[in-house]
Design a protein around this motif. Sequence first.
Motif, mmCIF file in Angstrom:
data_model
loop_
_atom_site.group_PDB
_atom_site.id
_atom_site.type_symbol
_atom_site.label_atom_id
_atom_site.label_comp_id
_atom_site.label_asym_id
_atom_site.label_seq_id
_atom_site.Cartn_x
_atom_site.Cartn_y
_atom_site.Cartn_z
ATOM 1 N N TYR B 86 0.804 -1.222 0.000
ATOM 2 C CA TYR B 86 0.000 0.000 0.000
ATOM 3 C C TYR B 86 0.832 1.264 0.000
ATOM 4 O O TYR B 86 0.293 2.350 0.089
ATOM 5 C CB TYR B 86 -0.925 0.008 1.235
ATOM 6 N N LEU B 87 2.163 1.120 -0.089
ATOM 7 C CA LEU B 87 2.986 2.314 0.113
ATOM 8 C C LEU B 87 3.208 3.115 -1.146
ATOM 9 O O LEU B 87 3.278 4.331 -1.115
ATOM 10 C CB LEU B 87 4.336 1.907 0.705
ATOM 11 N N MET B 340 -8.712 -6.814 3.942
ATOM 12 C CA MET B 340 -9.479 -7.642 3.024
ATOM 13 C C MET B 340 -10.581 -6.841 2.351
ATOM 14 O O MET B 340 -11.054 -7.207 1.285
ATOM 15 C CB MET B 340 -10.128 -8.804 3.771
ATOM 16 N N VAL B 341 -11.007 -5.758 3.003
ATOM 17 C CA VAL B 341 -12.118 -4.983 2.471
ATOM 18 C C VAL B 341 -11.574 -3.884 1.563
ATOM 19 O O VAL B 341 -10.675 -3.157 1.955
ATOM 20 C CB VAL B 341 -12.916 -4.361 3.630
ATOM 21 N N LYS B 342 -12.136 -3.781 0.390
ATOM 22 C CA LYS B 342 -11.638 -2.777 -0.550
ATOM 23 C C LYS B 342 -12.390 -1.469 -0.418
ATOM 24 O O LYS B 342 -12.953 -0.954 -1.365
ATOM 25 C CB LYS B 342 -11.775 -3.309 -1.974
ATOM 26 N N GLN B 343 -12.478 -0.965 0.803
ATOM 27 C CA GLN B 343 -13.130 0.326 1.033
ATOM 28 C C GLN B 343 -12.382 1.039 2.125
ATOM 29 O O GLN B 343 -11.746 0.408 2.961
ATOM 30 C CB GLN B 343 -14.568 0.125 1.525
ATOM 31 N N ASP B 344 -12.508 2.359 2.145
ATOM 32 C CA ASP B 344 -11.886 3.098 3.234
ATOM 33 C C ASP B 344 -12.743 3.015 4.486
ATOM 34 O O ASP B 344 -12.245 2.945 5.589
ATOM 35 C CB ASP B 344 -11.698 4.567 2.840
ATOM 36 N N ALA B 350 -19.757 -3.846 4.802
ATOM 37 C CA ALA B 350 -18.584 -4.086 3.973
ATOM 38 C C ALA B 350 -17.924 -5.418 4.281
ATOM 39 O O ALA B 350 -17.331 -6.033 3.401
ATOM 40 C CB ALA B 350 -17.576 -2.947 4.159
ATOM 41 N N ILE B 351 -18.008 -5.859 5.546
ATOM 42 C CA ILE B 351 -17.382 -7.146 5.844
ATOM 43 C C ILE B 351 -18.357 -8.301 5.730
ATOM 44 O O ILE B 351 -17.970 -9.455 5.883
ATOM 45 C CB ILE B 351 -16.771 -7.169 7.263
ATOM 46 N N ALA B 352 -19.632 -8.005 5.485
ATOM 47 C CA ALA B 352 -20.630 -9.070 5.443
ATOM 48 C C ALA B 352 -20.258 -10.110 4.402
ATOM 49 O O ALA B 352 -19.826 -9.773 3.296
ATOM 50 C CB ALA B 352 -21.999 -8.486 5.136
ATOM 51 N N PHE B 430 -13.966 -7.955 -2.019
ATOM 52 C CA PHE B 430 -12.909 -8.326 -1.082
ATOM 53 C C PHE B 430 -11.586 -8.488 -1.807
ATOM 54 O O PHE B 430 -11.554 -8.894 -2.965
ATOM 55 C CB PHE B 430 -13.259 -9.634 -0.364
ATOM 56 N N SER B 431 -10.533 -8.173 -1.092
ATOM 57 C CA SER B 431 -9.207 -8.332 -1.653
ATOM 58 C C SER B 431 -8.898 -9.811 -1.799
ATOM 59 O O SER B 431 -9.326 -10.636 -0.999
ATOM 60 C CB SER B 431 -8.193 -7.667 -0.727
#
Lengths: 495, 469
Positions: B86-87, B340-344, B350-352, B430-431
């Motif tokens: 992520y850097l 794992m979640v592709k959201q901020d 989102a994790i459901a 999900f990632s």
Amino acid sequence: MLAFDILIISIVFGIATFFTGRYAKEVASILSGVLLILIAAFSILRFSTYTGGFVSSYSITISSSIGLYFSVGVSGLTDALLILTGIVMLVSILITGRDYGSAFFGLEMLVEVGLIGLLISRDFLFFYIFWELVLVPVYFMIGRYGRDNKDSISLKFFVYTHIGSVFILLSIFTLYSYSFTYLGGYTFEIGPLMSIVHLLPPFELGFVLFGFLFGFLVKMPSFPIHSWLPDSYYSAPYPATVILAGAISMMGGYGLFGILMEAYKAIPLWVLYFLMVLGIISIIYFALTAMFQRNIKKMMAFASASAMGFVTLSFAASIIESTGSEYSVKLIEASGGMFQIVAHGLIMALVFSALYYISRNAKTDSVYGLGGIYREAPMLASFSLIGFLASLGLPGFAGFIGEFSIVVGVFQAISWYIFFVIFGMIITASYHIWTAQRSLYGPYNENLGFIRDVKAGEFLILIFLVLVIFLLGIYPNLIFHNLVNYTSNVFKVVS
Amino acid sequence: MNAIDLFYPEIFLAIMGFVVLAVGIPIRKSSVNAGITFATLVVAIIIILFTPYSSAYGITMNKFSEYFAIVLMISALFISLPVAKYLGKRSEIFYSALIFSSLGMILVAATWNLIIAFVAFESVSIMTYVMSAYGGKQRNLEATVKYFFTGTIATTFIILGVAFYFFSVHTFVLSTNNIISAATKSSMLLALLFLLIGFGFKLAIFPMHQWAIDAYDGTENDVSAFLSTGTKIMAFVIVLKIFLVGFSSYTAPVYYFFVVLSVLTMTYANVAALSQNNVKRLLAYSSVAQAGYLILVLAVVSYVGIGSGSKAVDLAIASGMFYSLVYIFMKGGSFLAMNMVKQDNVTFDAIAGLGKKSPYVAASFSILLLSLAGIPLTGGFLAKYFLFLSVIDGGLWWLAVIAILNSAISVFYYMKVMRYLFWEDPKGEFSTDIGNKAMVIISAALVVLLGLLYVIFPMLVNISSQIVG
């Protein structure tokens, strides 16, 4: 050592089941069958000539400086409960439909691991670990596979019983912190710790007793801390209900008789009377509540709680005379109460298994939705009737032995107040008979259409349970003898 | 005696910090930097293991400081690999900041001198300000600014506290021999208060925790994993040393402050977490609550008295040590699971359904949550078990009841997360990155392993008396 091996084997089996994919049912059935055979073999080997105390003791030292041991041991009581666990879990796995998937069977095996572990642990750390471990799979079973509000009900079940458990934990810690003062060394072992309870200062004594009683009575469940029970029993899928009624409620009874009983000298008289009142209220109140249920599953949930009221009653009554100068435990109620736990578990397994087949084949489990199913499914109706009769305590079935010895014994302690108990038993009989008449016999409810009767395999499961219950009913000495030996050996007994 | 032996880990890390900075400029590939950093930290741990037990220049290596140095290094190690993805550009600065901050952490673990501890602590803080700004989005910067400002305020309080401490006992050395005369007691109280406020910010205990929720929520998941594990455990170590060793002849106020703070922290954070809809904020609140459990150690030990020879003291400090180790995996692992979640904004929706998309990650994440809730067969259970045991053993029944009821409340919100993981249908993306998954699964496995390794705890009980330096 043998008991420890059984625990290890059950852990390995439990983990293995998760990874068996579509053969999960076969694997789980065989594995839990093997476990039952092992337990039975163990019982025959070690308990045919049992004279009391703990056998198969084994201890691993983790750290002696802080008193960490992993010690196991089996008594007459725990052996009976191990057999019960083996049977209930095997039945629960056998009646589970293949469509539940391997995770469900894995969870069931995990429950069995927890139950075996908590029964054979003789130290509090591992006792508590296994005690809590049972909750997690049951939470998933209800929450993932249940019906109607399953998520809030599973959460309620978990938090309710978890709070009960943490009070047990607090009691354990209190005892541990006094172990150095009274025993000369730190230890978590159940036997030594329970033997010092009566030496504690008054406040700590009250604290310890409250913690244990609260934790165990939630599991039983006893009035007024029962509100998790009807919801959980109703919402859980039938195999999980079998586990809840047959095995989980056993945990509370084991807590009372297997753990708290060892500190019987410490329990004040008024607490015992209070427990007795709670037991009687449980018997009557749950019986009355069960009478007004329109759903058979809910009705049997309350019936189960009502039957466990006898256990509380017998526990309190058996030590009620011990608080004088003579410390003692009365044999007949104590052994009767222990027997009642076993009988109740087996009977509930039979009742809920039969109800499972009814509700699956008839697609309903409401009392008014059924009716006269004897015409279409005579076997199923007969098995349900046997379950009902055993549950109401008809002579010849295991339930009678427990209730009878409790009533006989309790009569000496409370004389004519026994009327209340008898009253509860009458109500129990009446609603069982009424429900059987309404749902199983009488005119056929034509809306149901064709109801398939049990298949051969299902028949074998049910007949197996009936035979065990019947066997214990006509020859209770199979386990009663060991219970008596255990009781008379561990406690100073008046008969 | 050749005192330079003691400083080999620090020297090594300092050199490697500059090496990463220099090598990183031509390479510009974050995975290479991550690899170098990972190797550096592993080597540093090995060097720490071989550092002789001795004392010089205000640094004391004994089993206690060695243990915490390694625990803190693990917390840095834990994020060095997953964060690489992520850097983006200029990752060498991030990695050298990570190495320099782990240098500071070792110093904090190994010193019993207030000034050295303060300087080392600040060096870590400054490096974490740099690290938390990575990500470059508006919300990252906002969180960093908040973190930075509260951090500098905390610094002011700490330095004031250090000054008053010196004024009271005329030394910066934390030792049980520091005698306070009656005349300077009010200044000692001020020192206590200021140090408590300063380090309270870093530990994120009530009421100095508000920044933490926004900062953990706003920074990148990996950085929040580091903030909530590494810097928090470091603050815990230094708080243990200051308040238990430095204030050992002045324990009554320490006891009162920490007992009140721990009760408020646990209760407030657990109740606040109940109503969260954002999983990352929920984890942040749970992190505050865990700090509340952690500082029970201080309450018990100061109640019993550190030199009293009571078993409760050894148990309490050892359970604090064990908690720190488990905490890094369970908290760090849960924050990494957020990757794992592709959201901020990681809401419950989102994790459901993660359980349906990648069952092993969801199962591992729920093991971490169960561990945070303190369910048996996890490290979190064992840590809590012994912590509460020591609280009762020390004679504080009512405190144990409060703590344990809090722990029962916390089950509600951890179970809520698990419910969404397993029995809701997937709604978001999900990632599928294997590195992320692996880190979560590994940390769950380690948490379970720690829950089964009962032998570690008695070992820690034997080490824990070395806290006096």
